[in-house]
Scaffold this motif. Sequence first.
Motif, PDB file in Angstrom:
ATOM      1  N   PRO A 169       0.822  -1.225   0.000  1.00 33.27           N
ATOM      2  CA  PRO A 169       0.000   0.000   0.000  1.00 33.27           C
ATOM      3  C   PRO A 169       0.850   1.267   0.000  1.00 33.27           C
ATOM      4  O   PRO A 169       1.776   1.402   0.804  1.00 33.27           O
ATOM      5  CB  PRO A 169      -0.816  -0.124   1.285  1.00 33.27           C
ATOM      6  CG  PRO A 169      -0.890  -1.597   1.544  1.00 33.27           C
ATOM      7  CD  PRO A 169       0.428  -2.153   1.082  1.00 33.27           C
ATOM      8  N   ALA A 170       0.538   2.180  -0.900  1.00 29.03           N
ATOM      9  CA  ALA A 170       1.308   3.421  -1.010  1.00 29.03           C
ATOM     10  C   ALA A 170       1.272   4.226   0.286  1.00 29.03           C
ATOM     11  O   ALA A 170       2.219   4.958   0.593  1.00 29.03           O
ATOM     12  CB  ALA A 170       0.777   4.263  -2.169  1.00 29.03           C
ATOM     13  N   SER A 171       0.209   4.078   1.067  1.00 24.39           N
ATOM     14  CA  SER A 171       0.077   4.835   2.320  1.00 24.39           C
ATOM     15  C   SER A 171       1.134   4.455   3.345  1.00 24.39           C
ATOM     16  O   SER A 171       1.389   5.216   4.286  1.00 24.39           O
ATOM     17  CB  SER A 171      -1.312   4.621   2.912  1.00 24.39           C
ATOM     18  OG  SER A 171      -1.531   3.243   3.185  1.00 24.39           O
ATOM     19  N   LEU A 172       1.747   3.277   3.184  1.00 23.76           N
ATOM     20  CA  LEU A 172       2.766   2.828   4.138  1.00 23.76           C
ATOM     21  C   LEU A 172       4.172   3.278   3.761  1.00 23.76           C
ATOM     22  O   LEU A 172       5.078   3.249   4.594  1.00 23.76           O
ATOM     23  CB  LEU A 172       2.761   1.296   4.239  1.00 23.76           C
ATOM     24  CG  LEU A 172       1.516   0.635   4.831  1.00 23.76           C
ATOM     25  CD1 LEU A 172       1.649  -0.883   4.749  1.00 23.76           C
ATOM     26  CD2 LEU A 172       1.307   1.071   6.272  1.00 23.76           C
ATOM     27  N   LEU A 173       4.375   3.668   2.524  1.00 21.97           N
ATOM     28  CA  LEU A 173       5.714   3.889   1.994  1.00 21.97           C
ATOM     29  C   LEU A 173       6.234   5.292   2.292  1.00 21.97           C
ATOM     30  O   LEU A 173       5.576   6.286   1.998  1.00 21.97           O
ATOM     31  CB  LEU A 173       5.714   3.643   0.483  1.00 21.97           C
ATOM     32  CG  LEU A 173       5.309   2.231   0.046  1.00 21.97           C
ATOM     33  CD1 LEU A 173       5.085   2.171  -1.454  1.00 21.97           C
ATOM     34  CD2 LEU A 173       6.367   1.217   0.471  1.00 21.97           C
ATOM     35  N   ARG A 174       7.431   5.362   2.876  1.00 21.64           N
ATOM     36  CA  ARG A 174       8.092   6.635   3.172  1.00 21.64           C
ATOM     37  C   ARG A 174       9.509   6.587   2.602  1.00 21.64           C
ATOM     38  O   ARG A 174      10.233   5.606   2.822  1.00 21.64           O
ATOM     39  CB  ARG A 174       8.197   6.880   4.681  1.00 21.64           C
ATOM     40  CG  ARG A 174       6.934   6.584   5.472  1.00 21.64           C
ATOM     41  CD  ARG A 174       5.990   7.762   5.498  1.00 21.64           C
ATOM     42  NE  ARG A 174       4.923   7.533   6.433  1.00 21.64           N
ATOM     43  CZ  ARG A 174       3.780   6.882   6.151  1.00 21.64           C
ATOM     44  NH1 ARG A 174       3.594   6.381   4.929  1.00 21.64           N
ATOM     45  NH2 ARG A 174       2.845   6.707   7.063  1.00 21.64           N
ATOM     46  N   VAL A 175       9.924   7.631   1.932  1.00 23.64           N
ATOM     47  CA  VAL A 175      11.284   7.690   1.391  1.00 23.64           C
ATOM     48  C   VAL A 175      12.184   8.482   2.337  1.00 23.64           C
ATOM     49  O   VAL A 175      11.894   9.640   2.658  1.00 23.64           O
ATOM     50  CB  VAL A 175      11.309   8.329  -0.007  1.00 23.64           C
ATOM     51  CG1 VAL A 175      12.754   8.448  -0.511  1.00 23.64           C
ATOM     52  CG2 VAL A 175      10.484   7.503  -0.992  1.00 23.64           C
ATOM     53  N   VAL A 176      13.241   7.847   2.802  1.00 22.78           N
ATOM     54  CA  VAL A 176      14.281   8.511   3.598  1.00 22.78           C
ATOM     55  C   VAL A 176      15.607   8.230   2.889  1.00 22.78           C
ATOM     56  O   VAL A 176      16.147   7.130   2.983  1.00 22.78           O
ATOM     57  CB  VAL A 176      14.332   7.992   5.046  1.00 22.78           C
ATOM     58  CG1 VAL A 176      15.444   8.710   5.818  1.00 22.78           C
ATOM     59  CG2 VAL A 176      12.993   8.195   5.741  1.00 22.78           C
ATOM     60  N   PRO A 177      16.154   9.198   2.149  1.00 18.06           N
ATOM     61  CA  PRO A 177      17.376   8.956   1.361  1.00 18.06           C
ATOM     62  C   PRO A 177      18.566   8.561   2.236  1.00 18.06           C
ATOM     63  O   PRO A 177      18.695   9.004   3.386  1.00 18.06           O
ATOM     64  CB  PRO A 177      17.620  10.306   0.667  1.00 18.06           C
ATOM     65  CG  PRO A 177      16.277  10.973   0.649  1.00 18.06           C
ATOM     66  CD  PRO A 177      15.608  10.546   1.928  1.00 18.06           C
ATOM     67  N   ASN A 178      19.415   7.724   1.679  1.00 21.19           N
ATOM     68  CA  ASN A 178      20.621   7.293   2.388  1.00 21.19           C
ATOM     69  C   ASN A 178      21.544   8.477   2.679  1.00 21.19           C
ATOM     70  O   ASN A 178      21.641   9.427   1.896  1.00 21.19           O
ATOM     71  CB  ASN A 178      21.388   6.260   1.566  1.00 21.19           C
ATOM     72  CG  ASN A 178      20.753   4.885   1.636  1.00 21.19           C
ATOM     73  OD1 ASN A 178      19.847   4.645   2.438  1.00 21.19           O
ATOM     74  ND2 ASN A 178      21.226   3.977   0.809  1.00 21.19           N
ATOM     75  N   GLY A 179      22.235   8.378   3.793  1.00 21.28           N
ATOM     76  CA  GLY A 179      23.250   9.360   4.159  1.00 21.28           C
ATOM     77  C   GLY A 179      24.434   8.659   4.794  1.00 21.28           C
ATOM     78  O   GLY A 179      24.346   7.494   5.167  1.00 21.28           O
TER      79      GLY A 179
END
Length: 392
Positions: A169-179
């Motif tokens: 589900p798209a509602s669960l997806l969060r993008v946190v870019p690598n660092g």
Amino acid sequence: MLSLYEGFFSGGARQLHSTVVAGLHSSGRQRHSALSIHEEVRREATLQRMVDDQRYRLLRSAGVPVTSLGRRTDDAPDPRTFTEQEMERAVREVRGTHVVLSLKEQPLRLVNQPGFPDRPVVACLHRSDPEHQGAALDDLIVAADTGRLAAVVCCAESTRDAYRDAGVPASLLRVVPNGINLARFRPVSGARRLALRGATGIPADANVVVYAARFDTMKNPGLFVAAARQYLERDPRGHVVMCGAGMSPANEDLMAELDLAFGDRPELLERVHPLGVRTDMELVYAAADVVALTSVFGEAAPLCLIEGAMCGAIPVTTPVGDSARIVDGIGFVTGFDPAEIAETWIEAAARRDELTAALTKARPRFSHVRMLAGYASVIERAHRDAGVLVRA
């Protein structure tokens, strides 16, 4: 917070997740621990023990408790089932936590077991090929359908898009870019750079390409070796350094690849340096001119490109995952032709001084501080939405 690891072995995802856990724990804002399903894993022709692993030591040095269910891959247990004793140990570890983090989707088969405590689960994904994850993708979908998943952290836009298309589900997806830790991954002085080269037998005036990858189909080591042959033929000052699990003379498959590619030009192999697993990659990158990636699938936001670039090596990558976004303005994207890759390595090394200013300017966008804030926000929201007050 409890992080579930399939095991402790060499790989960018484990390095990244361990950096997150150690950073959040050390800040005092959250309390973290880790549970590994395996205490010993055999991968890429290498037996890797949890207690010897760099990521394990990072967590322990940060004060993060780390335990294991005690599995060994050489014992060949059924990976889909867990013994009564294993479940009892897992339940004990989970009961004292508020949120469970799963490093990639594989440990979710434990989360989905009957009797696993009801806790919000955050799955942390680091690839862009759900179709290659086998039953693990099914475990992820089951966890979402049963309401166990509170969120899914994606390290790249390509990860989010791929798993959304796979049914998460798209509602669960969060993008946190690598660092990454910019204090560790940074250029060194000219004198230090020369000293690092001398320590590995590389001339001061060499053009050095470093390849940091495990020996795996996804990483396409055959393509890298083919490109290395072309590169070393065309640049008499060229040298190639190979690091990672399976990238050592102990790996017969790697030696076979090198023999096949250089059989008629064995003198070129004198400029190939297979170093295996290294714990000082920041120094290896700092001694290089180019950091190369030849992966054919699966990559999301490869740490080797970020780490190498922040140490002053020009990144050259194939078009997988978010790699093109990562190197935009600071490196090069190639196709999958060995000759094209070799020519691009030569161009990248020649333009290293020209691109140094761009690498310096790009440093803030790769800081792990921003990444830690993103993970903290997702975890605390999962905690809050589960009806538990977040302790500031």
